[in-house]
Design a protein around this motif. Sequence first.
Motif, short mmCIF file in Angstrom:
data_model
loop_
_atom_site.label_atom_id
_atom_site.label_comp_id
_atom_site.label_asym_id
_atom_site.label_seq_id
_atom_site.Cartn_x
_atom_site.Cartn_y
_atom_site.Cartn_z
N ILE A 1 7.87 27.27 52.93
CA ILE A 1 6.97 28.41 52.92
C ILE A 1 7.58 29.57 52.14
N ARG A 2 8.86 29.79 52.31
CA ARG A 2 9.50 30.98 51.74
C ARG A 2 9.88 30.81 50.26
N LEU A 3 10.30 29.61 49.87
CA LEU A 3 10.84 29.44 48.52
C LEU A 3 9.87 29.80 47.40
N PRO A 4 8.57 29.48 47.50
CA PRO A 4 7.67 29.89 46.40
C PRO A 4 7.66 31.39 46.15
N PHE A 5 7.79 32.19 47.22
CA PHE A 5 7.84 33.64 47.05
C PHE A 5 9.13 34.06 46.35
N ILE A 6 10.23 33.42 46.73
CA ILE A 6 11.52 33.73 46.10
C ILE A 6 11.49 33.32 44.62
N PHE A 7 10.91 32.12 44.35
CA PHE A 7 10.78 31.67 42.96
C PHE A 7 9.95 32.66 42.15
N GLU A 8 8.93 33.22 42.78
CA GLU A 8 8.05 34.15 42.09
C GLU A 8 8.82 35.38 41.61
N GLY A 9 9.60 35.98 42.50
CA GLY A 9 10.39 37.15 42.11
C GLY A 9 11.46 36.80 41.09
N ALA A 10 12.10 35.63 41.27
CA ALA A 10 13.17 35.23 40.36
C ALA A 10 12.63 34.93 38.96
N LEU A 11 11.47 34.28 38.90
CA LEU A 11 10.91 33.92 37.60
C LEU A 11 10.48 35.16 36.81
N ALA A 12 9.84 36.11 37.50
CA ALA A 12 9.44 37.35 36.82
C ALA A 12 10.67 38.11 36.32
N ALA A 13 11.71 38.18 37.16
CA ALA A 13 12.94 38.86 36.74
C ALA A 13 13.62 38.13 35.60
N LEU A 14 13.57 36.80 35.61
CA LEU A 14 14.18 36.02 34.53
C LEU A 14 13.50 36.30 33.20
N ILE A 15 12.16 36.39 33.21
CA ILE A 15 11.44 36.69 31.97
C ILE A 15 11.85 38.07 31.45
N GLY A 16 11.93 39.06 32.36
CA GLY A 16 12.38 40.39 31.96
C GLY A 16 13.78 40.37 31.41
N ALA A 17 14.67 39.57 32.02
CA ALA A 17 16.05 39.47 31.55
C ALA A 17 16.13 38.85 30.16
N LEU A 18 15.31 37.83 29.92
CA LEU A 18 15.31 37.19 28.60
C LEU A 18 14.82 38.16 27.52
N LEU A 19 13.83 38.97 27.86
CA LEU A 19 13.38 39.99 26.91
C LEU A 19 14.49 41.01 26.66
N ALA A 20 15.23 41.39 27.71
CA ALA A 20 16.35 42.32 27.56
C ALA A 20 17.45 41.70 26.70
N CYS A 21 17.67 40.40 26.85
CA CYS A 21 18.66 39.71 26.00
C CYS A 21 18.26 39.79 24.53
N ALA A 22 16.96 39.58 24.28
CA ALA A 22 16.48 39.67 22.90
C ALA A 22 16.65 41.09 22.35
N ALA A 23 16.35 42.09 23.18
CA ALA A 23 16.52 43.48 22.74
C ALA A 23 17.99 43.80 22.48
N THR A 24 18.86 43.28 23.32
CA THR A 24 20.30 43.50 23.14
C THR A 24 20.78 42.88 21.83
N TRP A 25 20.27 41.69 21.53
CA TRP A 25 20.64 41.03 20.27
C TRP A 25 20.16 41.86 19.08
N VAL A 26 18.94 42.38 19.15
CA VAL A 26 18.39 43.20 18.06
C VAL A 26 19.24 44.46 17.86
N ILE A 27 19.62 45.11 18.95
CA ILE A 27 20.44 46.33 18.85
C ILE A 27 21.78 46.02 18.19
N ALA A 28 22.41 44.92 18.63
CA ALA A 28 23.72 44.57 18.09
C ALA A 28 23.64 44.15 16.63
N GLU A 29 22.64 43.36 16.29
CA GLU A 29 22.55 42.80 14.94
C GLU A 29 22.04 43.81 13.92
N PHE A 30 20.96 44.50 14.24
CA PHE A 30 20.31 45.35 13.24
C PHE A 30 20.73 46.81 13.33
#
Length: 305
Positions: free
Chosen positions: A226-255
Motif C-alpha cells: 500500500i505504501r510503496l506506490p506513494f513513496i515511488f511517486e515522490g521519488a520518481l518526481a524528485a528523480l526527474i527534477g534531479a536529472l534536469l538539474a544535472c543537465a543544467a549543471t552540465w550546461v553551466i560547466a561546459e558553456f
Amino acid sequence: MHRLLHMLGETFTSLRRNVAMVSALILVTFISLTFVGAAALMQTQVDEMTDDFHEQLEVSVFLCTEGSPASACPAGAVTDDQREAVEQSLEEGAAAQYVDSYRYESQDQALENFLDQRGQDADSSSVEAADMPESFRILLVDPEQYEVVTELFASALGVESVADQQEILDQVFGILNGMTMVALIIAAVMIVCAVLLVSTTIRLSAFARRRETGIKRLVGASKSMIRLPFIFEGALAALIGALLACAATWVIAEFVLGQWLAQQVPGISFIDSSASWLIMPMLILIALVLAVLASWLTVRRYLRV
C-alpha cells in the motif's frame, strides 16, 4: 516481479492524476538542485584557481630608491653591497630553502613593465626610471610559506617593502566563497520547499486514493504494497527534477565556465563539463534520499494501514 510492476503502474497512474502538483515538485527540485550544482561548480572553480594562483604566487622585494620614505629607508637608496646581500640570501642564505626561483628587475625594466601595463598616458609619461624601485621577484617552493619569506626581508638593509599577491587573492576568493555560500543558502531554502511539496503531494495523493487504499486493506494487501506506490511517486518526481538539474549543471560547466568565461578571461584556467559529472551523482542522491524520506514519513503519519 508482478507486484513491482503493479506498484509502478499505480505510481504512474497517480502521477497522471496529479500533474499540477507533480510538475511543481519537479520544478522546485530542479531549481533547488541546480543551485546546489552551481555552488559545487563554483567551489570546484575556486579550488582550481587557488592551486593555479598559488603556483604563480610571487613575493616582490622592493629595494630603496632616492625617493623612498625615510622611515623605510633611513640610509637612502640601496647600495651595491645591500643588493648583493639580498641576492646572497636568496641563493645561499636563510631564504634559499624557500625559493624555487627568482629574477632581478632593474629600474629600467620596472619602468618598461609599468608603461606596458598603464600605457603612454598623461599620468605615466612623466614617470622616469629613477622613480621606479629595483626589485627581486621570487617564486616559492611552497607558496604557503610566503609569510616566512616576507618576514626575512622586511627588515633587511636596502629593502623598502616586501609585497605578495596573497592579500589580493584572499579578497577575490573571499568574494567567490561568499557567492558559493549564497548559492548554498538559496539551495537549502529551495530544498526545504521541495521536501514540504513532496509531503503535500503525497498527502493529496493518499487522500484522493483513500477508497482504493480501503479496498486493498480488505483484500489483505501488506503495508508495503500500500505504501510503496506513494513513496515511488515522490521519488520518481524528485528523480526527474534531479536529472534536469544535472543537465543544467552540465550546461553551466561546459558553456558558461568552460567556453564563455574562458574566452572572456583567458588568463585563468576554468573547469569544464568533466567537473559536472562528479557532481551529478551527488545531486541524484540528494533528491532520492530527501524524497524517499519525506514520502515515507508522510505515508506513515497520514496513511492508516
